[in-house]
Design a protein around this motif. Structure first.
Motif, PDB file in Angstrom:
ATOM      1  N   LYS A  28       0.828  -1.212   0.000  1.00  0.00           N
ATOM      2  CA  LYS A  28       0.000   0.000   0.000  1.00  0.00           C
ATOM      3  C   LYS A  28       0.857   1.254   0.000  1.00  0.00           C
ATOM      4  CE  LYS A  28      -2.620  -1.149   3.539  1.00  0.00           C
ATOM      5  NZ  LYS A  28      -3.674  -1.072   4.566  1.00  0.00           N
TER       6      LYS A  28
ATOM      7  N   GLN B  93      -1.263   1.766  -9.568  1.00  0.00           N
ATOM      8  CA  GLN B  93      -1.128   2.507  -8.308  1.00  0.00           C
ATOM      9  C   GLN B  93      -1.057   4.009  -8.562  1.00  0.00           C
ATOM     10  OE1 GLN B  93       1.979   0.297  -5.941  1.00  0.00           O
ATOM     11  NE2 GLN B  93       0.202  -0.004  -4.621  1.00  0.00           N
TER      12      GLN B  93
ATOM     13  N   LYS C  10     -12.228   0.995  -3.460  1.00  0.00           N
ATOM     14  CA  LYS C  10     -11.827  -0.275  -2.856  1.00  0.00           C
ATOM     15  C   LYS C  10     -13.022  -0.944  -2.178  1.00  0.00           C
ATOM     16  CE  LYS C  10      -6.930   0.628  -2.047  1.00  0.00           C
ATOM     17  NZ  LYS C  10      -5.883   0.901  -1.029  1.00  0.00           N
TER      18      LYS C  10
END
Lengths: 120, 308
Positions: B142, B225, B297
């Protein structure tokens, strides 16, 4: 009630635009612009491809001087008052104007039938 | 001619601060007052559209004011100058670079490349037979910050793609790798094996300008990302993520205050002179192998909800 309240004219600064996602689809479907004391609304679809929205970030529909509506994809410029494309890929075409109402006490409304008609 | 690829794109923009913030959020590093650069030193220059140091704008109003190519050495620069000053004005600027107009009116610069030798490693992918990433190396986290490696390519809207292709091929030694029929070619200069550093899309004259530009990232994970980071910062996706067919590059395009789209890309095909170019009709089916859509998400969790 056959219409939805979009806010007050005073919620907009002169030369400010805001997008609206009335049906919570996750993206704004139309936007409202204040120019002087007049309010204008358009479907948030650029006529270049008729499939993509205008702003690079939420509510960023105008150029830096608030003179024109801008499509960030390829820099098209539109007249705020009639949505006519003055420069860019869709030169000569127009944004689809959305009818809105401003009441005597300066509240902004959109009719449910308009939302349905324009699929907003 | 040993032209390597674009070193720098110079913009004259409407909203300088919005563009500067966009460039920072995209992942470029600030360098001096006007420049934003990738790891290898290639990048963009952001100036106000009324900055007097800028070349004149195209009649279309495009904010792209100049494309600067990096070349291998001074000999290549001299070669380009000698070739092009036969039929046009070639200026030598104070920094030693040269400036001229291409046959469509785009302002071009050429300079000995600023590209630095840095670690531009590709994303490593494990498979059943190959442990490319190495034992105990995790593939994603992350906290990972995608690196913007190098300026990849620029795409122009042009009124005459045939004329454009002829100029870059005959005068600058670019090679056409693939082509969309009736639309335009993908081209690479001789000094790179990238599938393309340049692509032309034929349009009416009033559209001439920059359709998009992009930097290479290390691989598809960084594209995902980096794009997710942009969405989380409120930027609006234009197209992607997905994977192109011509070039095989992963892509994710975002609308931008530069008056064109700005893309993230990765894992582009490499070609040499033995490559036989392909041709296809442009359209959804030939523009990408697949196209995905971002959503917030989410995760499935446990069994069905308890009965009321």
């Amino acid at each position: 009630m056959n219409k939805i309240h979009l806010g007050a004219v005073s919620d907009f600064n002169d030369g400010e635009a805001k997008g609206f996602d009335i049906n919570n689809v996750g993206a704004d479907t139309f936007f409202v612009v204040r120019k002087g004391n007049e309010m204008f609304a358009y479907v948030d679809i650029c006529p270049h491809y008729n499939d993509t929205s205008l702003p690079w970030k939420r509510h960023m529909y105008l150029d830096n001087q608030s003179q024109h509506i801008v499509c960030a994809a390829h820099g098209a410029l539109f007249d705020i008052e009639d949505g006519y494309c003055l420069q860019g890929p869709c030169l000569g075409q127009t944004l689809r104007k959305v009818p809105i109402e401003v009441s005597a006490d300066n509240d902004i409304w959109i009719r449910l039938t308009t939302i349905e008609e324009f699929n907003l | 001619m040993n032209i390597i690829g674009p070193d720098k794109l110079i913009f004259g923009v409407d909203d300088v601060e919005a563009c500067r913030q966009f460039a920072r959020d995209y992942g470029l590093a600030e360098q001096g007052e006007h420049s934003f650069v990738a790891l290898d030193g290639t990048g963009i220059e952001v100036r106000s559209r009324d900055d007097e140091s800028l070349p004149a704008a195209l009649a279309s109003g495009s904010m792209l004011r100049k494309t600067v190519y990096g070349v291998a050495d001074q000999a290549t620069l001299d070669q380009i100058k000698a070739e092009l000053e036969t039929d046009r004005d070639v200026k030598v600027l104070e920094d030693g670079s040269i400036e001229l107009l291409d046959d469509l009116g785009f302002v071009l610069g050429f300079q000995v490349t600023v590209r630095k030798a840095v670690d531009l490693a590709a994303e490593r992918v494990n498979s059943v037979a190959q442990c490319n990433r190495g034992i105990n190396h995790v593939g994603v986290s992350k906290d990972h910050k995608p690196s913007i490696q190098t300026l990849s390519h620029v795409v122009y809207f042009v009124p005459d793609p045939v004329k454009a292709e002829a100029f870059y091929e005959k005068r600058l030694g670019f090679v056409t790798t693939d082509r969309f029929t009736g639309v335009g070619p993908f081209m690479r200069p001789a000094g790179t094996q990238d599938h393309h550093t340049l692509f032309f899309i034929g349009t009416p004259p009033h559209m001439q300008g920059c359709e998009h530009f992009t930097f290479h990232l290390s691989g598809p994970t960084d594209v995902m990302q980096a794009g997710t980071n942009m969405v989380n910062k409120g930027y609006q996706s234009f197209w992607g993520p997905g994977r192109h067919l011509f070039g095989s590059n992963w892509f994710w395009y975002f609308k931008s205050p530069f008056g064109c789209n700005m893309e993230f890309d990765a894992d582009m095909d490499q070609h040499d002179d033995s490559w036989t170019g392909r041709e296809a009709m442009m359209g959804p089916d030939n523009s990408q192998a697949f196209l995905l859509q971002y959503r917030e998400k989410w995760a499935p969790a446990g069994g069905p909800p308890p009965k009321a």
